[in-house]
Scaffold this active site. Structure first.
Site, PDB file in Angstrom:
ATOM      1  N   GLY A 155       1.061  -1.097   0.011  1.00  0.00           N
ATOM      2  CA  GLY A 155       0.120   0.073   0.015  1.00  0.00           C
ATOM      3  C   GLY A 155       0.832   1.034  -0.068  1.00  0.00           C
ATOM      4  O   GLY A 155       2.050   1.251  -0.342  1.00  0.00           O
ATOM      5  N   ALA A 238       3.442  -3.864  10.989  1.00  0.00           N
ATOM      6  CA  ALA A 238       1.939  -3.888  10.674  1.00  0.00           C
ATOM      7  C   ALA A 238       1.215  -3.905  11.707  1.00  0.00           C
ATOM      8  O   ALA A 238       0.633  -2.961  12.331  1.00  0.00           O
ATOM      9  CB  ALA A 238       1.877  -4.845   9.516  1.00  0.00           C
ATOM     10  N   ARG A 239       0.796  -5.303  12.130  1.00  0.00           N
ATOM     11  CA  ARG A 239       0.173  -5.505  13.343  1.00  0.00           C
ATOM     12  C   ARG A 239       0.602  -6.727  13.925  1.00  0.00           C
ATOM     13  O   ARG A 239       1.009  -7.607  13.237  1.00  0.00           O
ATOM     14  CB  ARG A 239      -1.495  -5.670  12.919  1.00  0.00           C
ATOM     15  CG  ARG A 239      -2.251  -4.600  12.967  1.00  0.00           C
ATOM     16  CD  ARG A 239      -2.499  -4.023  14.221  1.00  0.00           C
ATOM     17  NE  ARG A 239      -3.289  -2.801  14.213  1.00  0.00           N
ATOM     18  CZ  ARG A 239      -2.941  -1.625  13.866  1.00  0.00           C
ATOM     19  NH1 ARG A 239      -1.640  -1.252  13.563  1.00  0.00           N
ATOM     20  NH2 ARG A 239      -3.719  -0.450  13.753  1.00  0.00           N
ATOM     21  N   GLU A 268       0.237  -7.532  22.163  1.00  0.00           N
ATOM     22  CA  GLU A 268       0.649  -6.441  22.873  1.00  0.00           C
ATOM     23  C   GLU A 268      -0.300  -5.711  23.699  1.00  0.00           C
ATOM     24  O   GLU A 268      -1.366  -5.585  23.539  1.00  0.00           O
ATOM     25  CB  GLU A 268       1.310  -5.571  21.719  1.00  0.00           C
ATOM     26  CG  GLU A 268       0.284  -4.847  20.954  1.00  0.00           C
ATOM     27  CD  GLU A 268       0.954  -4.194  19.811  1.00  0.00           C
ATOM     28  OE1 GLU A 268       1.724  -4.333  18.802  1.00  0.00           O
ATOM     29  OE2 GLU A 268       0.682  -2.847  19.756  1.00  0.00           O
ATOM     30  N   HIS A 286       5.788  -0.214  19.465  1.00  0.00           N
ATOM     31  CA  HIS A 286       4.518   0.157  18.536  1.00  0.00           C
ATOM     32  C   HIS A 286       4.534   1.714  18.233  1.00  0.00           C
ATOM     33  O   HIS A 286       3.823   2.558  18.766  1.00  0.00           O
ATOM     34  CB  HIS A 286       3.087  -0.271  18.958  1.00  0.00           C
ATOM     35  CG  HIS A 286       2.154  -0.259  18.068  1.00  0.00           C
ATOM     36  ND1 HIS A 286       1.067  -1.099  18.235  1.00  0.00           N
ATOM     37  CD2 HIS A 286       1.752   0.492  16.922  1.00  0.00           C
ATOM     38  CE1 HIS A 286       0.489  -0.990  16.931  1.00  0.00           C
ATOM     39  NE2 HIS A 286       0.823   0.120  16.270  1.00  0.00           N
TER      40      HIS A 286
HETATM   41  C1  GLV Z   1      -0.859   2.341  14.168  1.00  0.00           C
HETATM   42  O1  GLV Z   1      -0.540   1.140  14.209  1.00  0.00           O
HETATM   43  C2  GLV Z   1      -1.840   2.773  13.080  1.00  0.00           C
HETATM   44  O2  GLV Z   1      -2.681   1.879  12.610  1.00  0.00           O
HETATM   45  O3  GLV Z   1      -2.015   3.741  12.757  1.00  0.00           O
END
Ligand code: GLV
Length: 321
Positions: A155, A238-239, A268, A286
């Site tokens: 992206g 990412a996540r 987390e 994060h």
């Molecule tokens: C952070 O993790 C976001 O999705 O902005």
């Protein structure tokens, strides 16, 4: 009378002041982490919420909040929001895309470089007092320049990471749900579209920037780690949940891959403590979007969305038009 809103987590004071011009604001500047039932009771009677990615906005919550009209999240990723449930309950939902692309891409590079060149590992060693001499083989790592960068999730952030690789003379391969246009690929350092398996086999450095969904859960698990080069590094921006953390810990421990840089974790902030026993992993809490300017821009963008949505306008980042 001004509509009532809740700001669910601590936020920049000037953004709070902006919101107070339009709304009766109940805020959480003490930054208490509410349980779902505490969050529901604080949101009762509110028309809107400015929330973060840590708030679970789902049907169970929305059922208890008939007056709620909008949830504006201060994050680009919105896997915490059940958008279909919001639509079913007539609640607008928004995120904060675009404003964090470049900052997050910068941080992807910070993690990639720190991971490949063993920056934090060698610093910990130095701080622990081990540096008594120079040696030819201390902290050898893979090169970044001239190597192959694999990006999963191409992206806007993935493309910004690819653009930065031009200065390092890298070859870029990518995997994404859909292929980019020829023009986008050219701008992204002539990135080549490949299967996930080919990307994992070819890449010296793999960066994950895809959105989390049930379909992307454990995109990188044991089988995928086994396809990677033993000298390769992996960065997850990412996540949590996109990587199977237990499988990654096993791969790092056995040196099945060289190293990893992680800004996000399963479960987390209570991440798997086994990561702390490994030297070949860079761990950050994060913070990929955490530049001063970008976090302010995200907060203001979430506020803009909420103000538009609750004053009869259309939020620019509406997820459920
Ligand atoms: C952070 O993790 C976001 O999705 O902005």
């Amino acid at each position: 009378m001004k509509p009532a809103i809740m700001v669910t987590r601590a936020i920049f004071p000037e953004v709070l002041s902006r919101l107070e011009e339009y709304f009766e604001v109940d805020s959480n500047q003490d930054d208490i982490i509410f349980t779902p039932s505490e969050l529901a009771s604080r949101l009762k009677g509110k028309a809107g919420a400015l929330a973060t990615a840590s708030a679970r906005i789902n049907a169970e919550l929305l059922q208890q909040l008939p007056g709620l009209k909008m949830v504006a999240s201060m994050a680009v990723g919105y896997d915490n929001i059940d958008v279909a449930a919001c639509t079913a309950h007539g609640v607008m939902a928004s995120n904060t895309p675009e404003v964090l692309n470049e900052t997050t891409a910068d941080f992807g590079w910070a993690l990639l470089m720190a991971t490949a060149r063993r920056v934090t590992e060698s610093e910990h060693w130095l701080r622990a007092g081990h540096w008594t001499k120079w040696r030819y083989d201390y902290f050898l790592g893979p090169d970044v320049h001239g190597s192959t960068l694999g990006i999963i999730g191409m992206g806007r952030i993935g493309q910004a990471i690819a653009r930065r690789s031009m200065g390092f003379d890298m070859k870029v391969v990518y995997h994404n749900r859909s292929r980019l246009s020829a023009e986008q690929e050219a701008h992204a350092n002539h990135a080549q579209y490949v299967s996930k398996e080919d990307l994992l086999r070819q890449s010296d450095h793999v960066v994950l920037v895809l959105p989390y969904s049930p379909a992307s859960r454990h995109t990188i698990a044991e089988a995928e780690l086994n396809l990677m080069k033993p000298t390769a590094t992996l960065v997850n921006l990412a996540r949590g949940g996109i990587v199977d953390d237990a499988a990654l810990i096993a791969a790092l421990r056995s040196k099945r891959i060289a190293a990893a840089g992680l800004d996000v974790f399963e479960n987390e902030p209570k991440f798997n403590p086994d990561f702390l026993t490994l030297q070949n992993v860079v761990l950050t809490p994060h913070i990929a979007s955490a530049s001063e300017a970008t976090r302010r821009a995200m907060a203001n963008r979430a506020a803009d969305n909420l103000i538009a949505g609750l004053t009869g306008g259309r939020p620019g980042d509406l997820l459920n038009p």
